[in-house]
Motif scaffolding. Sequence first.
Motif, PDB file in Angstrom:
ATOM      1  N   MET A 134      16.888   0.873  44.703  1.00 20.61           N
ATOM      2  CA  MET A 134      15.399   1.326  44.358  1.00 20.61           C
ATOM      3  C   MET A 134      15.207   1.807  46.073  1.00 20.61           C
ATOM      4  N   GLN A 135      14.204   2.774  46.174  1.00 21.54           N
ATOM      5  CA  GLN A 135      13.722   3.520  47.529  1.00 21.54           C
ATOM      6  C   GLN A 135      12.541   2.991  46.807  1.00 21.54           C
ATOM      7  N   THR A 136      12.067   2.980  47.930  1.00 23.35           N
ATOM      8  CA  THR A 136      10.727   2.996  48.802  1.00 23.35           C
ATOM      9  C   THR A 136       9.909   4.502  49.335  1.00 23.35           C
ATOM     10  N   ILE A 137       9.413   5.248  48.615  1.00 20.89           N
ATOM     11  CA  ILE A 137       8.540   6.332  48.949  1.00 20.89           C
ATOM     12  C   ILE A 137       7.100   5.982  47.970  1.00 20.89           C
ATOM     13  N   LYS A 138       6.586   7.068  49.459  1.00 18.52           N
ATOM     14  CA  LYS A 138       5.393   7.518  48.865  1.00 18.52           C
ATOM     15  C   LYS A 138       4.800   8.590  48.054  1.00 18.52           C
ATOM     16  N   ALA A 139       3.964   8.106  47.099  1.00 15.62           N
ATOM     17  CA  ALA A 139       3.247   8.708  46.220  1.00 15.62           C
ATOM     18  C   ALA A 139       1.888   9.114  46.262  1.00 15.62           C
ATOM     19  N   ALA A 140       1.233   9.756  45.384  1.00 12.66           N
ATOM     20  CA  ALA A 140      -0.213   9.762  45.520  1.00 12.66           C
ATOM     21  C   ALA A 140      -0.047  10.254  43.380  1.00 12.66           C
ATOM     22  N   VAL A 141      -0.667   8.718  43.267  1.00 14.46           N
ATOM     23  CA  VAL A 141      -0.625   7.914  42.048  1.00 14.46           C
ATOM     24  C   VAL A 141      -2.017   7.902  41.582  1.00 14.46           C
ATOM     25  N   CYS A 142      -2.340   8.343  40.350  1.00 12.20           N
ATOM     26  CA  CYS A 142      -3.398   8.593  39.432  1.00 12.20           C
ATOM     27  C   CYS A 142      -3.507   7.086  38.505  1.00 12.20           C
ATOM     28  N   ARG A 143      -4.265   6.138  38.851  1.00 13.20           N
ATOM     29  CA  ARG A 143      -5.113   4.901  38.842  1.00 13.20           C
ATOM     30  C   ARG A 143      -6.042   4.646  36.886  1.00 13.20           C
ATOM     31  N   ALA A 144      -6.737   5.721  37.592  1.00 14.32           N
ATOM     32  CA  ALA A 144      -8.268   5.788  36.565  1.00 14.32           C
ATOM     33  C   ALA A 144      -8.434   7.099  36.440  1.00 14.32           C
ATOM     34  N   PHE A 145      -8.347   7.614  34.736  1.00 17.73           N
ATOM     35  CA  PHE A 145      -8.352   9.069  35.039  1.00 17.73           C
ATOM     36  C   PHE A 145     -10.129   9.598  35.363  1.00 17.73           C
ATOM     37  N   GLY A 146     -10.332  10.682  35.891  1.00 14.86           N
ATOM     38  CA  GLY A 146     -11.136  11.264  36.729  1.00 14.86           C
ATOM     39  C   GLY A 146     -11.486  10.743  38.135  1.00 14.86           C
ATOM     40  N   GLU A 147     -10.625  10.095  38.409  1.00 11.77           N
ATOM     41  CA  GLU A 147     -10.387   9.575  39.953  1.00 11.77           C
ATOM     42  C   GLU A 147      -9.875   9.694  41.014  1.00 11.77           C
ATOM     43  N   PRO A 148      -9.946  10.276  42.610  1.00 11.72           N
ATOM     44  CA  PRO A 148      -9.529  10.434  43.369  1.00 11.72           C
ATOM     45  C   PRO A 148      -7.735   9.460  43.268  1.00 11.72           C
ATOM     46  N   LEU A 149      -6.976  10.371  42.971  1.00 11.78           N
ATOM     47  CA  LEU A 149      -5.965   9.599  43.711  1.00 11.78           C
ATOM     48  C   LEU A 149      -5.419   8.601  44.740  1.00 11.78           C
ATOM     49  N   VAL A 150      -4.381   8.265  44.698  1.00 17.52           N
ATOM     50  CA  VAL A 150      -4.454   7.244  45.700  1.00 17.52           C
ATOM     51  C   VAL A 150      -3.216   7.559  46.344  1.00 17.52           C
ATOM     52  N   ILE A 151      -3.027   7.365  47.330  1.00 15.31           N
ATOM     53  CA  ILE A 151      -1.247   7.110  48.721  1.00 15.31           C
ATOM     54  C   ILE A 151      -1.496   6.155  48.246  1.00 15.31           C
ATOM     55  N   GLU A 152      -0.260   5.565  48.155  1.00 12.49           N
ATOM     56  CA  GLU A 152       0.948   4.361  48.139  1.00 12.49           C
ATOM     57  C   GLU A 152       1.911   4.386  48.117  1.00 12.49           C
ATOM     58  N   ASP A 153       3.019   2.865  48.200  1.00 17.85           N
ATOM     59  CA  ASP A 153       4.157   2.734  48.245  1.00 17.85           C
ATOM     60  C   ASP A 153       4.385   2.894  46.668  1.00 17.85           C
ATOM     61  N   ILE A 154       6.025   3.604  46.288  1.00 17.69           N
ATOM     62  CA  ILE A 154       6.319   3.188  44.832  1.00 17.69           C
ATOM     63  C   ILE A 154       7.741   3.240  45.270  1.00 17.69           C
ATOM     64  N   GLN A 155       8.505   2.922  43.938  1.00 20.28           N
ATOM     65  CA  GLN A 155       9.118   2.788  43.782  1.00 20.28           C
ATOM     66  C   GLN A 155      10.046   3.693  43.184  1.00 20.28           C
ATOM     67  N   ILE A 156      11.916   3.900  43.392  1.00 27.38           N
ATOM     68  CA  ILE A 156      12.105   5.195  42.957  1.00 27.38           C
ATOM     69  C   ILE A 156      13.243   5.142  42.613  1.00 27.38           C
TER      70      ILE A 156
END
Length: 364
Positions: A1-23
């Motif tokens: 698995m690699q670690t990359i940055k992504a814009a994640v939706c954690r709650a509908f209607g809320e701003p996306l969150v830039i965070e590290d994820i795995q791919i």
Amino acid sequence: MQTIKAAVCRAFGEPLVIEDIQIAPPKSDEVEVTLDAVAICHSDISFAGGAWGGHLPAVYGHEAAGIITAVGDSAGEFQVGDPVVVTLIRACGSCPSCAGGKPTVCETPYDKVNGPLRTADGGPLEQAMACGAFAEKVVVSHRQIVKIPQSMPKDVASLLSCGVITGVGAAVNAAGLRPGQDVVVIGAGGVGLNAIQGARIAGARRIVAVDMTEEKLTIAKEFGATHGVLADQKAPWKAAYKALGGRGADAVLITVGAIPAYDQAPRYLGPGGKAVMIGMPHSGDMASYEPVVLAALGQGLIGSKMGDVVIQRDIPWMIDLYDQGRLKLDELISGRWTLSQINEAIEDTKTGSAKRNVIVFDRD
């Protein structure tokens, strides 16, 4: 698995969150694409707003371009270093729809929640629309991508992944326009402008754009509309009739997901005409029409998903049109943003003034 940055939706209607994820690395029939650009589509905004449900957390984004940086051992002709566009059309190639030339409605399910993405702590993360392109990299089926020329700018190329193929394809493939026919396009946003271009390329005689603002109608004429009608006037279809020489259209392309547009669309049709449903209303929204009128006049309603395209056939054709100056792409980009600015880009898109906003990744 690699670690990359992504814009994640954690709650509908809320701003996306830039965070590290795995791919995860690509499986046998998959490729990894390091992205240079991803455009913001209204479908991404609707999904993030909860219009169609889905699992959270999720990574949206599906209109992308970049360079292949890893391949599975059964990834067809693709090699590391190939520049490609990435689409959401994950087609198996063998189900009845794929075998019948309709890969946009592939019948083989794909588990987006248990795809290649994971949160930083290893939890489930939806790869929305089989893409998850609001991220530095994607891992997708090799059937979702198409090679592009090395010289083609990636921000421009990304538009071919959804908005362009959806609009142009709706006119050419779904509506099956023939030279000399008359067309009404409801909505002159990103998809609508491409539907207008598709009608022009198909040889339409008159192309009437219908929108809420004079500014968009002016832009529509730059893309090929011959006439413009303001949608907020009383009985706008009567103004369209006048522009069309006194009769209804052979095809009406509905490129917005607004129910009033769907309710009114049949009124623009002439005898034997068809309304092509492209824009996506929210789940549960209902439109109404008089079946007796459609039956008596031999009219029809048809859906069009992603322009009914076969990407391996249609995207190279559109690239040729772009190279020949017959398809406008550069002019579709309203603004370029960084991943950290994605929420600002989304808000700008929501105003309705943008044609297409594009997130550009800095690989330096």
